[in-house]
Design a protein around this motif. Structure first.
Motif, PDB file in Angstrom:
ATOM      1  N   ALA A  77    -120.987  -8.605  33.513  1.00  0.00           N
ATOM      2  CA  ALA A  77    -121.193 -10.042  33.322  1.00  0.00           C
ATOM      3  C   ALA A  77    -121.831 -10.681  34.551  1.00  0.00           C
ATOM      4  O   ALA A  77    -122.703 -11.542  34.436  1.00  0.00           O
ATOM      5  N   ALA A  78    -121.409 -10.233  35.746  1.00  0.00           N
ATOM      6  CA  ALA A  78    -121.904 -10.851  36.973  1.00  0.00           C
ATOM      7  C   ALA A  78    -123.333 -10.439  37.299  1.00  0.00           C
ATOM      8  O   ALA A  78    -124.125 -11.236  37.818  1.00  0.00           O
ATOM      9  N   THR A  79    -123.675  -9.181  37.000  1.00  0.00           N
ATOM     10  CA  THR A  79    -124.997  -8.681  37.407  1.00  0.00           C
ATOM     11  C   THR A  79    -125.998  -8.632  36.258  1.00  0.00           C
ATOM     12  O   THR A  79    -127.179  -8.373  36.484  1.00  0.00           O
ATOM     13  N   GLY A  80    -125.530  -8.869  35.027  1.00  0.00           N
ATOM     14  CA  GLY A  80    -126.406  -8.694  33.864  1.00  0.00           C
ATOM     15  C   GLY A  80    -127.679  -9.497  33.935  1.00  0.00           C
ATOM     16  O   GLY A  80    -128.786  -8.971  33.739  1.00  0.00           O
ATOM     17  N   GLY A  81    -127.566 -10.780  34.225  1.00  0.00           N
ATOM     18  CA  GLY A  81    -128.747 -11.635  34.238  1.00  0.00           C
ATOM     19  C   GLY A  81    -129.742 -11.252  35.302  1.00  0.00           C
ATOM     20  O   GLY A  81    -130.944 -11.108  35.027  1.00  0.00           O
ATOM     21  N   VAL A  82    -129.257 -11.046  36.522  1.00  0.00           N
ATOM     22  CA  VAL A  82    -130.189 -10.791  37.620  1.00  0.00           C
ATOM     23  C   VAL A  82    -130.814  -9.405  37.505  1.00  0.00           C
ATOM     24  O   VAL A  82    -132.010  -9.223  37.777  1.00  0.00           O
ATOM     25  N   ILE A  83    -130.030  -8.404  37.086  1.00  0.00           N
ATOM     26  CA  ILE A  83    -130.598  -7.062  36.968  1.00  0.00           C
ATOM     27  C   ILE A  83    -131.611  -7.009  35.827  1.00  0.00           C
ATOM     28  O   ILE A  83    -132.648  -6.354  35.937  1.00  0.00           O
ATOM     29  N   THR A  84    -131.328  -7.709  34.753  1.00  0.00           N
ATOM     30  CA  THR A  84    -132.300  -7.754  33.660  1.00  0.00           C
ATOM     31  C   THR A  84    -133.588  -8.427  34.108  1.00  0.00           C
ATOM     32  O   THR A  84    -134.690  -7.945  33.809  1.00  0.00           O
ATOM     33  N   ALA A  86    -135.810   7.155  41.398  1.00  0.00           N
ATOM     34  CA  ALA A  86    -135.541   6.395  42.618  1.00  0.00           C
ATOM     35  C   ALA A  86    -135.322   4.912  42.323  1.00  0.00           C
ATOM     36  O   ALA A  86    -134.380   4.295  42.828  1.00  0.00           O
ATOM     37  N   LEU A  87    -136.217   4.335  41.494  1.00  0.00           N
ATOM     38  CA  LEU A  87    -136.093   2.914  41.191  1.00  0.00           C
ATOM     39  C   LEU A  87    -135.041   2.660  40.117  1.00  0.00           C
ATOM     40  O   LEU A  87    -134.318   1.665  40.163  1.00  0.00           O
ATOM     41  N   GLY A  88    -134.956   3.561  39.133  1.00  0.00           N
ATOM     42  CA  GLY A  88    -133.987   3.378  38.065  1.00  0.00           C
ATOM     43  C   GLY A  88    -132.552   3.461  38.546  1.00  0.00           C
ATOM     44  O   GLY A  88    -131.665   2.775  38.026  1.00  0.00           O
ATOM     45  N   ILE A  89    -132.311   4.283  39.564  1.00  0.00           N
ATOM     46  CA  ILE A  89    -130.946   4.405  40.068  1.00  0.00           C
ATOM     47  C   ILE A  89    -130.528   3.122  40.779  1.00  0.00           C
ATOM     48  O   ILE A  89    -129.331   2.853  40.953  1.00  0.00           O
ATOM     49  N   ASP A  90    -131.538   2.307  41.191  1.00  0.00           N
ATOM     50  CA  ASP A  90    -131.247   1.032  41.851  1.00  0.00           C
ATOM     51  C   ASP A  90    -130.275   0.190  41.043  1.00  0.00           C
ATOM     52  O   ASP A  90    -129.262  -0.290  41.556  1.00  0.00           O
ATOM     53  N   TYR A  91    -130.627  -0.029  39.771  1.00  0.00           N
ATOM     54  CA  TYR A  91    -129.828  -0.934  38.950  1.00  0.00           C
ATOM     55  C   TYR A  91    -128.432  -0.380  38.725  1.00  0.00           C
ATOM     56  O   TYR A  91    -127.453  -1.138  38.658  1.00  0.00           O
ATOM     57  N   ASN A  92    -128.326   0.941  38.622  1.00  0.00           N
ATOM     58  CA  ASN A  92    -127.002   1.532  38.495  1.00  0.00           C
ATOM     59  C   ASN A  92    -126.208   1.402  39.793  1.00  0.00           C
ATOM     60  O   ASN A  92    -124.988   1.280  39.762  1.00  0.00           O
ATOM     61  N   LEU A 151    -125.494  -0.875  28.385  1.00  0.00           N
ATOM     62  CA  LEU A 151    -124.612  -0.337  27.354  1.00  0.00           C
ATOM     63  C   LEU A 151    -124.041   1.035  27.692  1.00  0.00           C
ATOM     64  O   LEU A 151    -122.829   1.251  27.629  1.00  0.00           O
ATOM     65  N   LEU A 152    -124.946   1.975  28.030  1.00  0.00           N
ATOM     66  CA  LEU A 152    -124.519   3.366  28.152  1.00  0.00           C
ATOM     67  C   LEU A 152    -123.553   3.583  29.307  1.00  0.00           C
ATOM     68  O   LEU A 152    -122.456   4.147  29.122  1.00  0.00           O
ATOM     69  N   VAL A 153    -123.937   3.171  30.510  1.00  0.00           N
ATOM     70  CA  VAL A 153    -123.063   3.400  31.670  1.00  0.00           C
ATOM     71  C   VAL A 153    -121.738   2.656  31.533  1.00  0.00           C
ATOM     72  O   VAL A 153    -120.667   3.253  31.771  1.00  0.00           O
ATOM     73  N   PRO A 154    -121.720   1.365  31.162  1.00  0.00           N
ATOM     74  CA  PRO A 154    -120.418   0.710  30.975  1.00  0.00           C
ATOM     75  C   PRO A 154    -119.552   1.400  29.920  1.00  0.00           C
ATOM     76  O   PRO A 154    -118.330   1.513  30.097  1.00  0.00           O
ATOM     77  N   ALA A 155    -120.170   1.864  28.825  1.00  0.00           N
ATOM     78  CA  ALA A 155    -119.388   2.540  27.792  1.00  0.00           C
ATOM     79  C   ALA A 155    -118.751   3.814  28.333  1.00  0.00           C
ATOM     80  O   ALA A 155    -117.568   4.092  28.073  1.00  0.00           O
ATOM     81  N   ILE A 156    -119.531   4.598  29.077  1.00  0.00           N
ATOM     82  CA  ILE A 156    -118.979   5.845  29.653  1.00  0.00           C
ATOM     83  C   ILE A 156    -117.851   5.524  30.620  1.00  0.00           C
ATOM     84  O   ILE A 156    -116.791   6.169  30.615  1.00  0.00           O
ATOM     85  N   ALA A 157    -118.069   4.527  31.494  1.00  0.00           N
ATOM     86  CA  ALA A 157    -117.047   4.165  32.481  1.00  0.00           C
ATOM     87  C   ALA A 157    -115.762   3.695  31.807  1.00  0.00           C
ATOM     88  O   ALA A 157    -114.653   4.045  32.232  1.00  0.00           O
ATOM     89  N   MET A 158    -115.898   2.919  30.739  1.00  0.00           N
ATOM     90  CA  MET A 158    -114.705   2.419  30.057  1.00  0.00           C
ATOM     91  C   MET A 158    -113.964   3.534  29.325  1.00  0.00           C
ATOM     92  O   MET A 158    -112.729   3.500  29.215  1.00  0.00           O
ATOM     93  N   LEU A 159    -114.695   4.520  28.823  1.00  0.00           N
ATOM     94  CA  LEU A 159    -114.040   5.658  28.175  1.00  0.00           C
ATOM     95  C   LEU A 159    -113.339   6.550  29.191  1.00  0.00           C
ATOM     96  O   LEU A 159    -112.244   7.078  28.919  1.00  0.00           O
ATOM     97  N   LEU A 160    -113.934   6.709  30.361  1.00  0.00           N
ATOM     98  CA  LEU A 160    -113.338   7.575  31.382  1.00  0.00           C
ATOM     99  C   LEU A 160    -112.220   6.887  32.142  1.00  0.00           C
ATOM    100  O   LEU A 160    -111.325   7.559  32.686  1.00  0.00           O
ATOM    101  N   ASP A 170    -133.791   1.512  31.195  1.00  0.00           N
ATOM    102  CA  ASP A 170    -132.687   1.571  32.139  1.00  0.00           C
ATOM    103  C   ASP A 170    -131.994   0.216  32.254  1.00  0.00           C
ATOM    104  O   ASP A 170    -130.766   0.136  32.338  1.00  0.00           O
ATOM    105  N   THR A 171    -132.795  -0.850  32.234  1.00  0.00           N
ATOM    106  CA  THR A 171    -132.247  -2.195  32.408  1.00  0.00           C
ATOM    107  C   THR A 171    -131.525  -2.696  31.169  1.00  0.00           C
ATOM    108  O   THR A 171    -130.421  -3.246  31.256  1.00  0.00           O
ATOM    109  N   LEU A 172    -132.153  -2.511  30.000  1.00  0.00           N
ATOM    110  CA  LEU A 172    -131.642  -3.117  28.773  1.00  0.00           C
ATOM    111  C   LEU A 172    -130.704  -2.218  27.983  1.00  0.00           C
ATOM    112  O   LEU A 172    -129.925  -2.715  27.163  1.00  0.00           O
ATOM    113  N   LEU A 173    -130.770  -0.914  28.205  1.00  0.00           N
ATOM    114  CA  LEU A 173    -129.939   0.009  27.423  1.00  0.00           C
ATOM    115  C   LEU A 173    -128.952   0.781  28.289  1.00  0.00           C
ATOM    116  O   LEU A 173    -127.737   0.687  28.101  1.00  0.00           O
TER     117      LEU A 173
END
Length: 692
Positions: free
Chosen positions: A608-615, A577-583, A657-666, A650-653
């Motif tokens: 780039a826009a959300t990295g600082g605040v989500i971290t 529930a909380l981890g899906i927040d950042y996504n 990294l993981l979700v952006p990499a998947i999105a860029m590949l797809l 979820d925040t740092l990895l």
């Protein structure tokens, strides 16, 4: 919606909104009063056999008793006549506190080194009175002890008194620790002498309103509450509420760099960040409410109370916070006041560079992320579920020490005998079946009333071990083979077995429900099928990695024997529930940017826009959950560590990294069956609604 945002940010109406929030909090606090406390953690599954046995036992005299056990012992030496005179004289004084003034005669250990005296106390005695009574018994037992003799008060009454004592003031300690952690991290995040005060005050008001509402529900709707429940809810409200505040303020600061009119910038921020915050809160609330499908009262209560707290936190973040920001103005950010013309965070800074790195090497990033999650998940090889009563508390207490002493001198199961209730007419048949069951040391009837007989059974194995649970199952099979007996097997060991079974069953029921609910919310929010499935799979992978890493830490570093029954389910709910927040925050921004830039560049810009605040939000949430460790329950320590590790992963990895990499590949397939339309960036400036 535009009209509401305009009211919240107006020159006069913002003050009225703040006054309304304070008035609501004050009224709720006045109505809330003192919560009606219940022992939620120890509540049994309603349909379990141990629950049925406990109900039957209430028809017997022992069902109205909560015994205190006084164990007298010497190490490697037999009891002396002086020792025996001591506890015989003590029994006279114990009788003044015992129900009906009767104390059981001492029971001697076979080795002659220990004796046990049972002091029956009223099970309906208020906890505060029970604490005083146990302290009185301990004072008598410890007075003028012969050299080498120890005397300890344990048993059900001793445990209850020590647990209550360990939680004394714990709520205040937890709240103060939470506030301190949030304050420190807000100061580090904003580097402003006063900006941190605004979100902290808003979240504090939300927490006050939540606690008042829960107290009111505990009295009017019989919502069971205890220190464990309120502690978890405080952490949820402060964690989720501060996250929502961070995200809104970050978007507001971004808008201030593009707009001279601070009120217009604030309206743009609420208009763009508000839906993501609302969707996030809805996801968390629905996930928590899925716990209503669980059988244990404790789990269901966490679901109701937690969902209420997160909902109130979101309402305050979307109403009181914008009003407070509107009143304070741009100078609230001093000394780093955002102004038009300052560098845009979507093109400069560490997160922009990280987005570029992921876009250049998405396959390597994907492989690295999955490999790290797999390594952490391997820690589950050491996982075991279930803690005994003595293993559930991190505090040192006389009841725990006394229980250990009792186990050293008496058969392992004698410290906590199993209780079997049967019909009087079948007593001998049931007794024969019990004695013939492997793992049983002894059995004898203790009382009869209302056509029922209670039989105390001493097990060979220590309470809450695999052997003791196997014996409970064998006993149930044996006595159930006598249909006319209508026998029920209860007691602490049987109850713990039923709780563990209920917790395991809840995983198979609640987990699919939570996944379905969260997936549906993501589909509706993102208007896609692929992206929600990808996000769900990454969050589930994060959960297993966090559980594996935490299990390794518990077993090999902290020395815990395993996970408590409720920890796997509760940590799953909180992490999903909380981890899906950042996504959600990342994906909604990526979808917004993809309309103009395409999926690849849109995801890079969103990162780039959300990295600082989500971290910052993730680190804060992990730290807040770690504060649960100030409470004496191992359950809460484990829960805080697992959720903390999971949120950091979820925040740092995963989100970085993981979700952006998947999105860029797809590519655009990430949004299938939707497709982002390439267009010029839309004018996002907020306009005043027409008023006729």
């Amino acid at each position: 919606m535009h009209r509401i945002i305009w009211i919240l940010t107006g020159r006069v109406t913002a003050w009225l909104a703040i006054a309304a929030a304070l008035a609501v909090t004050g009224v709720l606090t006045g109505l809330g009063g003192t919560a009606q406390q219940s022992d939620v953690v120890q509540a049994l599954p309603p349909n379990a056999e141990s629950t049925h046995a406990a109900d039957l036992q209430k028809r017997l005299p022992s069902g109205r008793l909560n015994p205190a056990l006084v164990i007298y012992a010497r190490d490697d030496a037999a009891l002396t006549e002086s020792d025996k005179n001591k506890f015989k004289n003590d029994a006279i004084e114990y009788a003044q506190s015992a129900l009906a003034g009767r104390v059981s005669p001492p029971v001697f250990a076979d080795n002659g080194q220990a004796a046990l005296v049972a002091v029956p106390l009223d099970a309906a005695m208020p906890v505060e009175d029970l604490q005083n009574t146990v302290e009185k018994l301990r004072a008598v037992a410890g007075h003028e002890l012969p050299d080498g003799l120890t005397a300890q008060v344990t048993g059900g009454a001793g445990f209850t008194a020590d647990i209550a004592a360990s939680f004394s003031g714990a709520d205040t300690t937890l709240l103060l620790a939470t506030v301190a952690v949030v304050t420190a991290l807000l100061l580090i995040t904003y580097r402003s002498p006063w900006l941190w005060i605004v979100p902290l005050a808003v979240v504090g008001a939300a927490d006050g309103a939540t606690n008042a509402t829960l107290a009111l529900l505990s009295r009017t709707a019989n919502l069971p509450l205890d220190s464990t429940t309120t502690g978890i809810v405080d952490v949820l409200v402060f964690g989720a509420g501060t996250d929502y505040a961070l995200l809104l303020i970050a978007r507001y600061r971004e808008e201030l760099r593009q707009n001279e009119d601070r009120r217009a910038a604030l309206r743009n921020a609420v208009h763009t960040a508000g839906p993501a915050i609302a969707a996030s809160a809805l996801t968390v609330c629905l996930g928590l409410l899925a716990l209503l499908a669980a059988p244990l009262t404790f789990t269901r209560t966490i679901g109701i109370a937690g969902a209420l707290g997160v909902a109130i936190a979101a309402v305050f973040a979307l109403t009181a916070l914008p009003a407070a920001l509107a009143v304070c103005g741009r100078r609230l950010f001093w000394p780093f006041t955002p102004k038009p013309g300052q560098p845009n965070s979507t093109t400069t800074g560490v997160w922009a560079r990280l987005g570029t790195l992921v876009s250049r090497h998405p396959r390597r990033i994907l492989a690295f992320s999955l490999a790290l999650l797999a390594v952490l998940t391997a820690g589950l090889a050491d996982a075991s579920i279930g803690l005994s009563r003595t293993e559930q508390f991190r505090v040192q207490a006389q009841s725990l020490d006394g229980f250990a002493t009792l186990q050293r001198h008496f058969p392992a199961g004698a410290a906590d005998p199993t209780i079997i209730i049967t019909r009087q007419s079948t007593q001998q048949q049931v007794l024969a079946a019990i004695v013939g069951t492997p793992g049983v040391v002894s059995a004898h009837p203790t009382e009869q009333a209302d056509g029922l007989t209670a039989i105390d059974v001493v097990l060979r194995d220590a309470p809450d071990t695999t052997g003791s649970y196997d014996t409970i199952r064998a006993l149930r099979a044996a006595v159930h083979a006598i249909p006319s007996a209508e026998a029920a097997v209860g007691g602490t060991v049987a109850a713990n077995l039923d709780k563990r079974t209920a917790s395991t069953d809840a995983l198979s029921t609640v987990v699919p429900l939570v996944l379905a609910v969260v997936l549906l919310v993501l589909i509706l929010l993102l208007r896609s099928l692929v992206a929600p499935i990808v996000l769900m799979l990454t969050v589930v992978a994060t959960y297993f990695a966090a559980l594996g890493a935490a299990t390794f830490l518990f077993v090999h570093v902290l020395g815990y024997p395993g996970l408590d029954n409720e920890v796997p389910l509760l940590s799953f709910i909180f992490l999903v529930a909380l981890g899906i927040d950042y996504n959600i925050f990342l994906a909604t921004r990526a979808r917004e940017e993809a309309h103009a830039l395409g999926t690849r560049d849109g995801m890079r810009t969103a990162l780039a826009a959300t990295g600082g605040v989500i971290t910052s939000a993730g680190i804060l949430l992990a730290a807040v959950f770690a504060v649960l460790g100030v409470l004496p329950l191992v359950t809460l320590t484990e829960l805080g560590i697992i959720v903390g590790i999971g949120v950091l992963l979820d925040t740092l990895l995963v989100r970085t990294l993981l979700v952006p990499a998947i999105a860029m590949l797809l590519g655009d397939t990430f949004w299938y069956p939707g497709k982002p339309h390439r267009a010029a960036p839309a004018n996002r400036h907020f306009r005043q609604p027409s008023i006729r």
